[in-house]
Design an enzyme around this catalytic site. Structure first.
Site, PDB file in Angstrom:
ATOM      1  N   ASP A 105      30.080  79.978  26.181  1.00  0.00           N
ATOM      2  CA  ASP A 105      28.780  79.940  25.695  1.00  0.00           C
ATOM      3  C   ASP A 105      28.586  79.666  24.230  1.00  0.00           C
ATOM      4  O   ASP A 105      29.171  80.515  23.346  1.00  0.00           O
ATOM      5  CB  ASP A 105      27.578  81.029  26.166  1.00  0.00           C
ATOM      6  CG  ASP A 105      27.587  80.953  27.639  1.00  0.00           C
ATOM      7  OD1 ASP A 105      27.293  79.844  28.327  1.00  0.00           O
ATOM      8  OD2 ASP A 105      27.768  81.990  28.296  1.00  0.00           O
ATOM      9  N   GLU A 128      20.021  78.575  38.258  1.00  0.00           N
ATOM     10  CA  GLU A 128      21.207  79.441  37.929  1.00  0.00           C
ATOM     11  C   GLU A 128      20.550  80.418  37.074  1.00  0.00           C
ATOM     12  O   GLU A 128      19.813  80.370  36.076  1.00  0.00           O
ATOM     13  CB  GLU A 128      22.020  78.502  36.990  1.00  0.00           C
ATOM     14  CG  GLU A 128      23.239  79.069  36.463  1.00  0.00           C
ATOM     15  CD  GLU A 128      24.218  78.307  35.649  1.00  0.00           C
ATOM     16  OE1 GLU A 128      25.084  78.913  34.918  1.00  0.00           O
ATOM     17  OE2 GLU A 128      23.892  77.252  35.152  1.00  0.00           O
TER      18      GLU A 128
END
Length: 271
Positions: free
Chosen positions: A65, A54
């Site tokens: 995040d 990724e």
């Protein structure tokens, strides 16, 4: 150079083939352009036994995040990172033997327009796309555009997702289903969230597509435990914390090798 083996559906076929041998799947994450020579991290990931990689395209407001990935985004952006520069770097890579999956927020997709964005991914040799702030009921346009460009749009499922919606996510996701282990942001944690087992079991009721578990998987023990429920793991913050602390490709390869070993030791099929 662009990955010469990239074909439509390649991410899912690759992960299915490896899963069907009994292998636990490992997908490490790196923020693009986090350091000079950052693509050496990708080579280290592949050498350590990653099954997919990724690549984060940094965004200034990464709402899902936690502090580590936010710091990684800020560091990369301060170095002049952009989606176009990251994809240009990827286009120069030789075939690593594992698929690349880009991840970013929908603002960056809209900036260039879905068609141009997905075409750019394809030219760079990227086969999949994760857009964590794009809910399934708003994903129709990008799903169609991505499919036309040969990009597999991966959808996320959380412990709070109702079963009917979860089944729709499982049906419409491509490549794999990204199971978010807890309600919260990315980041290293001491234990695997208890909600992970129930979520992966619910996903499996509606699909045979590979299920990768992410958010908070930081250690070999957690990877081993996750493998008992899912087909594999996504490891992001634990990797990026090491990069931010100065780890080089060799250090990352050694760390991921411990996760690879843990996944290989847990041979029982997910429950």
């Amino acid at each position: 150079m662009t990955n010469p083996t990239l074909t439509a559906g390649a991410v899912e076929r690759h992960l299915r083939a490896r899963r069907d041998t009994g292998r636990g799947l490992l997908m490490p994450f790196v923020t693009g352009r986090i350091t000079p020579g950052w693509t050496d991290c990708l080579r280290a990931f592949a050498a350590a036994g990653a099954d997919a990689i990724e690549v984060g395209l940094p965004f200034s407001d990464p709402t899902l995040d936690g502090p580590t990935i936010q710091e990684a985004n800020d560091t990369a952006l301060a170095r002049g990172a952009s989606a176009r520069r990251i994809l240009a770097d990827l286009a120069e890579l030789p075939d690593l033997g594992v698929p690349l999956v880009a991840s970013t927020y929908y603002n960056l997709v809209l900036h260039d327009g879905p068609e141009a964005f997905c075409a750019a991914l394809r030219r760079a040799g990227v086969g999949g796309l994760i857009v964590p702030d794009l809910p399934v009921h708003e994903a129709g346009e990008l799903t169609d555009v991505a499919a036309a460009a040969g990009i597999e749009l991966v959808l996320l499922a959380s412990p709070a997702t109702p079963q009917p919606r979860l089944e729709e996510i499982s049906r419409r996701s491509r490549g794999f289903v990204y199971a978010v282990s807890l309600m919260g942001t990315t980041g290293e944690r001491d234990t695997l969230a208890a909600s992970a087992a129930e979520l992966t079991a619910r996903i499996r009721r509606g699909t045979d597509r590979p299920v990768l578990l992410g958010f908070g998987i930081s250690t070999p023990d957690q990877a081993r435990e996750a493998r008992r429920h899912a087909d594999g793991v996504v490891v992001g913050a634990a990797v990026m914390r090491r990069v931010l602390d100065g780890a080089g490709p060799g250090d990352l390869r050694a760390f991921l090798a411990t996760l690879r070993q843990a996944l290989d030791q847990e041979c029982d099929p997910p429950r």
